[in-house]
Design a protein around this motif. Structure first.
Motif, PDB file in Angstrom:
ATOM      1  N   GLN A   8      79.938-136.059  12.213  1.00 17.46           N
ATOM      2  CA  GLN A   8      78.761-136.341  13.033  1.00 17.46           C
ATOM      3  C   GLN A   8      78.174-135.084  13.665  1.00 17.46           C
ATOM      4  O   GLN A   8      78.910-134.279  14.216  1.00 17.46           O
ATOM      5  CB  GLN A   8      79.122-137.320  14.157  1.00 17.46           C
ATOM      6  N   PRO A   9      76.839-134.938  13.581  1.00 18.12           N
ATOM      7  CA  PRO A   9      76.171-133.845  14.298  1.00 18.12           C
ATOM      8  C   PRO A   9      76.029-134.219  15.768  1.00 18.12           C
ATOM      9  O   PRO A   9      76.240-135.376  16.131  1.00 18.12           O
ATOM     10  CB  PRO A   9      74.791-133.813  13.641  1.00 18.12           C
ATOM     11  N   THR A  10      75.659-133.252  16.616  1.00 17.60           N
ATOM     12  CA  THR A  10      75.387-133.567  18.012  1.00 17.60           C
ATOM     13  C   THR A  10      74.151-134.444  18.074  1.00 17.60           C
ATOM     14  O   THR A  10      73.133-134.142  17.454  1.00 17.60           O
ATOM     15  CB  THR A  10      75.101-132.277  18.817  1.00 17.60           C
ATOM     16  N   SER A  11      74.263-135.555  18.812  1.00 11.23           N
ATOM     17  CA  SER A  11      73.118-136.448  18.915  1.00 11.23           C
ATOM     18  C   SER A  11      73.260-137.285  20.175  1.00 11.23           C
ATOM     19  O   SER A  11      74.329-137.324  20.776  1.00 11.23           O
ATOM     20  CB  SER A  11      73.054-137.380  17.703  1.00 11.23           C
ATOM     21  N   TYR A  12      72.156-137.899  20.573  1.00 11.71           N
ATOM     22  CA  TYR A  12      72.251-138.901  21.631  1.00 11.71           C
ATOM     23  C   TYR A  12      71.318-140.047  21.275  1.00 11.71           C
ATOM     24  O   TYR A  12      70.454-139.902  20.395  1.00 11.71           O
ATOM     25  CB  TYR A  12      71.928-138.306  23.005  1.00 11.71           C
ATOM     26  N   HIS A  28      69.053-150.699  14.835  1.00 10.64           N
ATOM     27  CA  HIS A  28      69.969-151.691  15.434  1.00 10.64           C
ATOM     28  C   HIS A  28      70.487-151.272  16.796  1.00 10.64           C
ATOM     29  O   HIS A  28      70.551-152.071  17.723  1.00 10.64           O
ATOM     30  CB  HIS A  28      71.175-151.919  14.518  1.00 10.64           C
ATOM     31  N   PHE A  29      70.933-150.018  16.915  1.00  7.70           N
ATOM     32  CA  PHE A  29      71.566-149.553  18.161  1.00  7.70           C
ATOM     33  C   PHE A  29      70.601-148.788  19.058  1.00  7.70           C
ATOM     34  O   PHE A  29      70.976-148.345  20.142  1.00  7.70           O
ATOM     35  CB  PHE A  29      72.730-148.599  17.851  1.00  7.70           C
ATOM     36  N   GLY A  30      69.376-148.576  18.580  1.00  2.67           N
ATOM     37  CA  GLY A  30      68.444-147.681  19.259  1.00  2.67           C
ATOM     38  C   GLY A  30      68.181-146.497  18.356  1.00  2.67           C
ATOM     39  O   GLY A  30      68.632-146.470  17.203  1.00  2.67           O
ATOM     40  N   ASN A  31      67.422-145.511  18.842  1.00  8.61           N
ATOM     41  CA  ASN A  31      67.062-144.369  18.003  1.00  8.61           C
ATOM     42  C   ASN A  31      67.969-143.171  18.279  1.00  8.61           C
ATOM     43  O   ASN A  31      68.125-142.766  19.429  1.00  8.61           O
ATOM     44  CB  ASN A  31      65.606-143.974  18.259  1.00  8.61           C
ATOM     45  N   ALA A  32      68.541-142.608  17.211  1.00  6.36           N
ATOM     46  CA  ALA A  32      69.374-141.405  17.375  1.00  6.36           C
ATOM     47  C   ALA A  32      68.459-140.180  17.437  1.00  6.36           C
ATOM     48  O   ALA A  32      67.481-140.088  16.698  1.00  6.36           O
ATOM     49  CB  ALA A  32      70.349-141.282  16.218  1.00  6.36           C
ATOM     50  N   ARG A  33      68.743-139.290  18.351  1.00  9.41           N
ATOM     51  CA  ARG A  33      68.022-137.999  18.441  1.00  9.41           C
ATOM     52  C   ARG A  33      69.014-136.943  17.996  1.00  9.41           C
ATOM     53  O   ARG A  33      70.083-136.797  18.578  1.00  9.41           O
ATOM     54  CB  ARG A  33      67.571-137.720  19.882  1.00  9.41           C
ATOM     55  N   ILE A  34      68.639-136.224  16.951  1.00 13.18           N
ATOM     56  CA  ILE A  34      69.573-135.299  16.304  1.00 13.18           C
ATOM     57  C   ILE A  34      69.237-133.863  16.695  1.00 13.18           C
ATOM     58  O   ILE A  34      68.074-133.466  16.673  1.00 13.18           O
ATOM     59  CB  ILE A  34      69.451-135.417  14.764  1.00 13.18           C
ATOM     60  N   ASN A  35      70.266-133.075  16.991  1.00 16.33           N
ATOM     61  CA  ASN A  35      70.094-131.651  17.239  1.00 16.33           C
ATOM     62  C   ASN A  35      70.109-130.932  15.887  1.00 16.33           C
ATOM     63  O   ASN A  35      71.156-130.794  15.258  1.00 16.33           O
ATOM     64  CB  ASN A  35      71.237-131.168  18.141  1.00 16.33           C
ATOM     65  N   LEU A  36      68.913-130.504  15.431  1.00 13.01           N
ATOM     66  CA  LEU A  36      68.797-129.926  14.086  1.00 13.01           C
ATOM     67  C   LEU A  36      69.684-128.691  13.914  1.00 13.01           C
ATOM     68  O   LEU A  36      70.174-128.422  12.823  1.00 13.01           O
ATOM     69  CB  LEU A  36      67.330-129.574  13.785  1.00 13.01           C
ATOM     70  N   ALA A  37      69.907-127.938  15.019  1.00 17.05           N
ATOM     71  CA  ALA A  37      70.675-126.690  14.915  1.00 17.05           C
ATOM     72  C   ALA A  37      72.071-126.914  14.340  1.00 17.05           C
ATOM     73  O   ALA A  37      72.553-126.084  13.566  1.00 17.05           O
ATOM     74  CB  ALA A  37      70.777-126.030  16.296  1.00 17.05           C
ATOM     75  N   GLU A  58      54.117-135.623   6.535  1.00 17.03           N
ATOM     76  CA  GLU A  58      54.602-134.997   7.773  1.00 17.03           C
ATOM     77  C   GLU A  58      56.126-135.127   7.834  1.00 17.03           C
ATOM     78  O   GLU A  58      56.691-136.055   7.248  1.00 17.03           O
ATOM     79  CB  GLU A  58      54.029-135.734   8.997  1.00 17.03           C
ATOM     80  N   PRO A  59      56.776-134.214   8.602  1.00 17.02           N
ATOM     81  CA  PRO A  59      58.223-134.387   8.794  1.00 17.02           C
ATOM     82  C   PRO A  59      58.507-135.761   9.400  1.00 17.02           C
ATOM     83  O   PRO A  59      57.658-136.322  10.093  1.00 17.02           O
ATOM     84  CB  PRO A  59      58.582-133.280   9.802  1.00 17.02           C
ATOM     85  N   LEU A  60      59.675-136.305   9.140  1.00 18.51           N
ATOM     86  CA  LEU A  60      60.024-137.614   9.702  1.00 18.51           C
ATOM     87  C   LEU A  60      59.945-137.565  11.228  1.00 18.51           C
ATOM     88  O   LEU A  60      60.266-136.550  11.836  1.00 18.51           O
ATOM     89  CB  LEU A  60      61.461-137.987   9.326  1.00 18.51           C
ATOM     90  N   THR A  61      59.525-138.669  11.823  1.00 15.20           N
ATOM     91  CA  THR A  61      59.600-138.788  13.284  1.00 15.20           C
ATOM     92  C   THR A  61      61.027-139.233  13.629  1.00 15.20           C
ATOM     93  O   THR A  61      61.746-139.756  12.776  1.00 15.20           O
ATOM     94  CB  THR A  61      58.607-139.848  13.784  1.00 15.20           C
ATOM     95  N   PRO A  62      61.450-139.020  14.895  1.00 17.70           N
ATOM     96  CA  PRO A  62      62.810-139.435  15.270  1.00 17.70           C
ATOM     97  C   PRO A  62      63.093-140.912  14.957  1.00 17.70           C
ATOM     98  O   PRO A  62      64.152-141.236  14.425  1.00 17.70           O
ATOM     99  CB  PRO A  62      62.864-139.181  16.778  1.00 17.70           C
ATOM    100  N   GLU A  63      62.110-141.788  15.211  1.00 17.54           N
ATOM    101  CA  GLU A  63      62.347-143.227  14.988  1.00 17.54           C
ATOM    102  C   GLU A  63      62.572-143.540  13.512  1.00 17.54           C
ATOM    103  O   GLU A  63      63.261-144.497  13.167  1.00 17.54           O
ATOM    104  CB  GLU A  63      61.163-144.095  15.441  1.00 17.54           C
ATOM    105  N   HIS A  64      61.946-142.738  12.634  1.00 17.12           N
ATOM    106  CA  HIS A  64      62.070-143.016  11.201  1.00 17.12           C
ATOM    107  C   HIS A  64      63.180-142.192  10.548  1.00 17.12           C
ATOM    108  O   HIS A  64      63.319-142.209   9.330  1.00 17.12           O
ATOM    109  CB  HIS A  64      60.738-142.788  10.487  1.00 17.12           C
ATOM    110  N   GLY A  65      63.972-141.447  11.360  1.00 11.13           N
ATOM    111  CA  GLY A  65      65.184-140.857  10.793  1.00 11.13           C
ATOM    112  C   GLY A  65      65.291-139.346  10.777  1.00 11.13           C
ATOM    113  O   GLY A  65      66.135-138.815  10.055  1.00 11.13           O
ATOM    114  N   PHE A  66      64.458-138.624  11.544  1.00  4.26           N
ATOM    115  CA  PHE A  66      64.521-137.159  11.555  1.00  4.26           C
ATOM    116  C   PHE A  66      65.963-136.682  11.750  1.00  4.26           C
ATOM    117  O   PHE A  66      66.653-137.213  12.615  1.00  4.26           O
ATOM    118  CB  PHE A  66      63.646-136.595  12.680  1.00  4.26           C
ATOM    119  N   PRO A  67      66.435-135.667  11.003  1.00  3.87           N
ATOM    120  CA  PRO A  67      65.673-134.858  10.045  1.00  3.87           C
ATOM    121  C   PRO A  67      65.685-135.396   8.611  1.00  3.87           C
ATOM    122  O   PRO A  67      64.859-134.974   7.813  1.00  3.87           O
ATOM    123  CB  PRO A  67      66.401-133.512  10.085  1.00  3.87           C
ATOM    124  N   LEU A  68      66.597-136.314   8.292  1.00  2.00           N
ATOM    125  CA  LEU A  68      66.722-136.741   6.896  1.00  2.00           C
ATOM    126  C   LEU A  68      67.141-138.197   6.843  1.00  2.00           C
ATOM    127  O   LEU A  68      67.979-138.640   7.632  1.00  2.00           O
ATOM    128  CB  LEU A  68      67.801-135.894   6.190  1.00  2.00           C
TER     129      LEU A  68
END
Ligand code: MTE
Ligand code: MO
Length: 340
Positions: free
Chosen positions: A11-15, A46-55, A171-181
């Motif tokens: 898992q990457p860093t995310s909240y 389902h659980f809400g939107n994950a925000r991913i730290n791209l770094a 455009e790059p994916l938005t967070p709700e649609h799965g950024f970054p991939l």
């Protein structure tokens, strides 16, 4: 590689923001363009939107492969870029296959083809499923999980067009649609298109998990009272939405126009419209499809009836499979109108 190892997600860093179920959608009557603008594209998390730290985000590729890989977004982008126009449809309630939620959008997705990425790491011949993981976690209805995992039959990946998608509508994916991939599996219900993808693993059996082998598996009637069987919610069954008319609309009975969108895993061949609550049916015109897009249908006709009635639309695909009128994930759409 052992199954124990496969079950441990990297898992990457995310909240999570929000950290509760997130749904967004436009009324079907607003879906008037072939390509759904990204802001109007429905969201289901389902659980809400994950925000991913791209770094520190990476895509891990492991399991039954010759060489494990940890790909950066640039590495994924260095594979040939494929564009796929595809409808994405929510499979509806994960534990209830009898309700059609009419939750769908059509977009142009871009990314690397999963089959090409797997070939680059050398896929073992024993592989029968590709597992895909994301770090979103929490509770959904009465269930909870530490991560999201799905699986796909390798045959679908081999057909091509399964994307590791980094763009939607240019455009790059938005967070709700799965950024970054995210995964984008044209022809399969939305639940399989894993957002915030962080790991894919090749395996010789299905991925155990809440969303893979527990929920999103429909019961299939067993012929002679044998063991009940279940079928994963994978290929999209013929479906359609009526964009116009709207619920309760008043329409002149001598000039009735009905139009909307229709789609399935394979192309739709015919669409029938009923202006009398299913007693009689007439053919609509259906446009061809572009890749995995939805197809426009349009019916122009007249009715001898005046007063309240129900308009119903049902689609049939090229294999002759037709939308049922009740109790299914793809139950035909009904709109109550008044003919004047
Ligand atoms: N990681 C993760 N991926 C996910 C989900 C989720 O909750 N978590 N929801 C799935 C479901 S049920 C659907 S219908 C689609 C919706 O994609 P969208 O929100 O981009 O429209 O994402 C799928 N991918
Ligand atoms: Mo969904």
């Amino acid at each position: 590689m052992s199954s124990d190892h496969l079950a441990e997600p990297w898992q990457p860093t995310s909240y999570m923001d929000p950290d509760t179920t997130f749904r967004h959608r436009r009324p079907v009557h607003d879906l008037i363009t072939t390509i759904t603008p990204t802001d109007d594209h429905f969201v289901l998390s389902h659980f809400g939107n994950a925000r991913i730290n791209l770094a520190d985000w990476r895509l891990e590729v492991d399991g039954l492969v010759d060489r494990d890989a940890r790909l950066t977004l640039e590495d994924v982008r260095s594979f040939p870029r494929h564009e796929v126009q595809s409808v994405l449809q929510c499979g509806g309630f994960p534990d209830d296959p009898r309700i059609n939620t009419h939750n769908a959008s059509n977009a142009i997705w871009a990314g690397a083809d999963l089959a090409e990425v797997l070939d680059s790491v050398g896929l073992d011949r024993r592989t029968s499923f590709i597992w895909s993981f994301a770090p979103d976690h929490g509770t959904y209805a009465s269930w909870s999980a530490d991560y999201y995992v799905k699986d796909l039959p390798i045959e679908r990946v081999r057909e091509g067009g399964v994307l590791l998608a980094y763009e939607v509508n240019g455009e790059p994916l938005t967070p709700e649609h799965g950024f970054p991939l995210r995964l984008l599996v044209p022809g399969f219900y939305g639940t399989n298109s894993v957002k915030w993808l962080c790991r894919i693993a090749a395996a010789d059996h299905r991925a155990p998990g809440l969303f893979s082998t527990e929920l999103y598996n429909d019961p299939i009637p067993s012929p002679s009272g044998g063991m009940p069987q279940r079928k994963p919610v994978w290929a999209v069954a013929p479906d359609s939405i009526i964009v116009s008319p709207r619920q309760h609309e008043r329409i002149t009975h001598t000039s009735v126009s009905v139009w909307g969108w229709t789609w399935a895993a394979d192309e739709i061949a015919t669409v029938e419209v009923s202006l009398d609550d299913g007693r009689s049916w007439q053919r609509a015109d259906v446009a061809g499809r572009v890749q995995h897009s939805w197809q426009r249908f349009e019916f122009l006709g007249s009715s001898e009836l005046v007063g309240k009635t129900v308009v119903i639309v049902r689609a049939t695909d090229i294999h002759g499979t037709r939308q049922p009128l009740e109790d299914a994930r793809n139950t035909a759409h009904r709109i109550g109108v008044v003919l004047t």
